[in-house]
Design an enzyme around this catalytic site. Structure first.
Site, short mmCIF file in Angstrom:
data_model
loop_
_atom_site.label_atom_id
_atom_site.label_comp_id
_atom_site.label_asym_id
_atom_site.label_seq_id
_atom_site.Cartn_x
_atom_site.Cartn_y
_atom_site.Cartn_z
N ASP A 11 0.71 -0.66 -0.24
CA ASP A 11 0.65 -0.08 -0.19
C ASP A 11 0.67 1.61 -0.01
O ASP A 11 1.51 1.50 0.85
CB ASP A 11 -0.66 0.04 1.48
CG ASP A 11 -1.79 0.98 1.05
OD1 ASP A 11 -2.13 1.47 0.17
OD2 ASP A 11 -2.09 1.42 2.46
N ASP A 23 -2.10 7.45 -5.44
CA ASP A 23 -2.38 6.53 -5.11
C ASP A 23 -2.21 4.94 -5.99
O ASP A 23 -4.17 5.40 -6.26
CB ASP A 23 -4.00 6.15 -3.12
CG ASP A 23 -3.40 5.55 -2.54
OD1 ASP A 23 -2.34 4.52 -2.67
OD2 ASP A 23 -4.47 5.88 -2.03
#
Length: 432
Positions: free
Chosen positions: A76, A286
């Site tokens: 992540d 992201d």
């Protein structure tokens, strides 16, 4: 990443290519498998940002501890602290057992790691009854994990040892999807925070390339001196040193300046894309979020212009009560027999010095398993962040397909170049 509709237990395989630069190490590169697994519902979420509503969880297999214990961790780029499930009574094979590792070290409250390096955590750390540094990580879907900060040796492929890596050894928490979370041991944080894996490794540059047509992909730490790679166009990272309530200081933040649909630039002032005095309105790149989310007024303007330009080309779903993943309310009916989507107007995201083109199949996402009569349901891959309660623009990985995306922390910039990511993998000698 644009994945075909597959069964819940199917696996797609990616590759992680890492260029490591460590003192006293002669190793120059290492290849690891990175898996992408389709899930039925949200899995892991990111602090201070919208929840992971995507259908894919990216995981990498590592070894932690001495002797090494195999773990599977979600990758992540939107989180800082890596963490492992360290429940005292493991109920699944996805738990890490700290008591079996001779190199495991809990971090006391008095440590500078606890007192100074945790400043960007969503919630402040505390001191437990044993005077150990205690952390709680809460997520946007109301799930959370908590436990003690610790350090141990991380190993890539049991060969490259990274001693003293700080992570959270989490022994309790609540989950929005216990079944899926039980299949992974934890999470690897990759943002700009001081305790992220990137920062602890001392890597000042990393890149990734996500294919939109098959299972190949690349994540590369270090400088990408690749002769076949197109010159990258760069946009500066936006940094605000003053703490603001709605600004994530350790995210990969850039400046969105406008949006163009085909030849029409949305009639919006540039100020609407800039963070306000509270920090609301930042733009984050992201890879941990699937789709792209825009603040309400910008989303509405884009939605109306896309509707106008696709009138007579696409048939709207016509169901005002259907909102895909809570934030995507522009959906269409497409005949099940139709193999190829019609020609659609491209959407270009205009950043300072860089454009990102979203075109073709990246504009619409087929909702898995949902039909209306003889039609499939496709939804526009931009959503309204206001509906999620998120005060930010978030550029998701679905719109980063077939682009080389470089995060250059040394020069505080993000670079983009269009590239066939499957061919990039081949050129790097990675398996298909």
């Amino acid at each position: 990443m644009d994945f075909p509709v597959i069964t819940t237990n199917s696996l797609l395989f990616f590759t992680l290519l890492i260029f490591l630069h460590y003192p006293n190490s002669c190793l120059s590169s290492l290849i690891l498998p990175l898996k992408a697994k389709l899930t039925q519902s949200p899995a892991v979420t990111t602090p201070n940002k919208l929840s992971f509503h995507h259908n894919v969880t990216l995981t990498v297999a590592l070894a932690v501890g001495s002797p090494p214990q195999q773990v599977t961790m979600v990758l992540d780029t939107g989180s800082e602290l890596s963490w492992l499930n360290c429940k005292k009574t493991p109920t699944t094979p996805s738990s890490f057992a700290p008591h079996l590792s001779t190199s495991y070290r809990p971090i006391p409250c008095s440590s500078p790691t606890c007192t100074t390096k945790t400043r960007d955590f969503t919630l402040p750390v505390s001191c437990d009854p044993n005077k150990l540094c205690h952390a709680i990580l809460s997520y946007a879907d109301a799930s959370s994990v908590e436990g003690n900060l610790a350090s141990d040796t991380y190993r890539f492929d049991n060969s490259v040892a990274l001693p003293g890596m700080v992570f959270g050894c989490m022994d309790s928490g609540s989950s929005s999807n216990p079944e899926e979370d039980s299949k992974t041991t934890g999470l690897i944080g990759m943002n700009r925070g001081s305790l992220s894996l990137v920062s602890q490794m001392g890597s000042r540059q990393f890149s990734y390339c996500i294919s939109g047509t098959d299972s190949s992909g690349v994540l590369l730490f270090g400088e990408a001196n690749l002769p076949w790679l197109k010159p990258l166009n760069y946009t500066p990272m936006i940094q605000i040193s003053t703490p603001l309530p709605y600004f994530d200081r350790v995210a990969y933040t850039v400046q969105l300046e406008g949006i163009r649909v085909a030849g029409t630039v949305l009639p919006l002032p540039k100020s609407i894309f800039e963070p306000d005095h509270t920090g609301a309105g930042q733009t984050m790149v992201d890879s941990g979020t699937q789709f792209t989310f825009l603040l309400g007024p910008v989303y509405t303007s884009l939605k109306n212009e896309f509707l106008r330009q696709t009138k007579g080309i696409l048939r709207p779903l016509g169901d005002p009560n259907f909102v895909f993943q809570g934030a995507m309310d522009l959906c269409y009916r497409v005949e099940l027999t139709r193999a190829v989507l019609p020609q659609l107007p491209s959407v270009n995201l205009l950043f300072r010095g860089v454009e990102m083109s979203v075109a073709g199949e990246k504009l619409l996402y087929k909702v898995p398993g949902l039909t209306r009569g003889s039609d499939s349901v496709y939804c526009f891959t931009f959503g309204n962040s206001d509906l999620l309660g998120v005060e930010a623009y978030v550029i998701g990985h679905h719109h980063q397909q077939n682009m080389w995306v470089e995060f250059d922390l040394a020069r505080s910039r993000v670079g983009l170049a269009e590239v066939r990511c499957d061919l990039a993998s081949q050129r790097l000698g990675l398996p298909p």
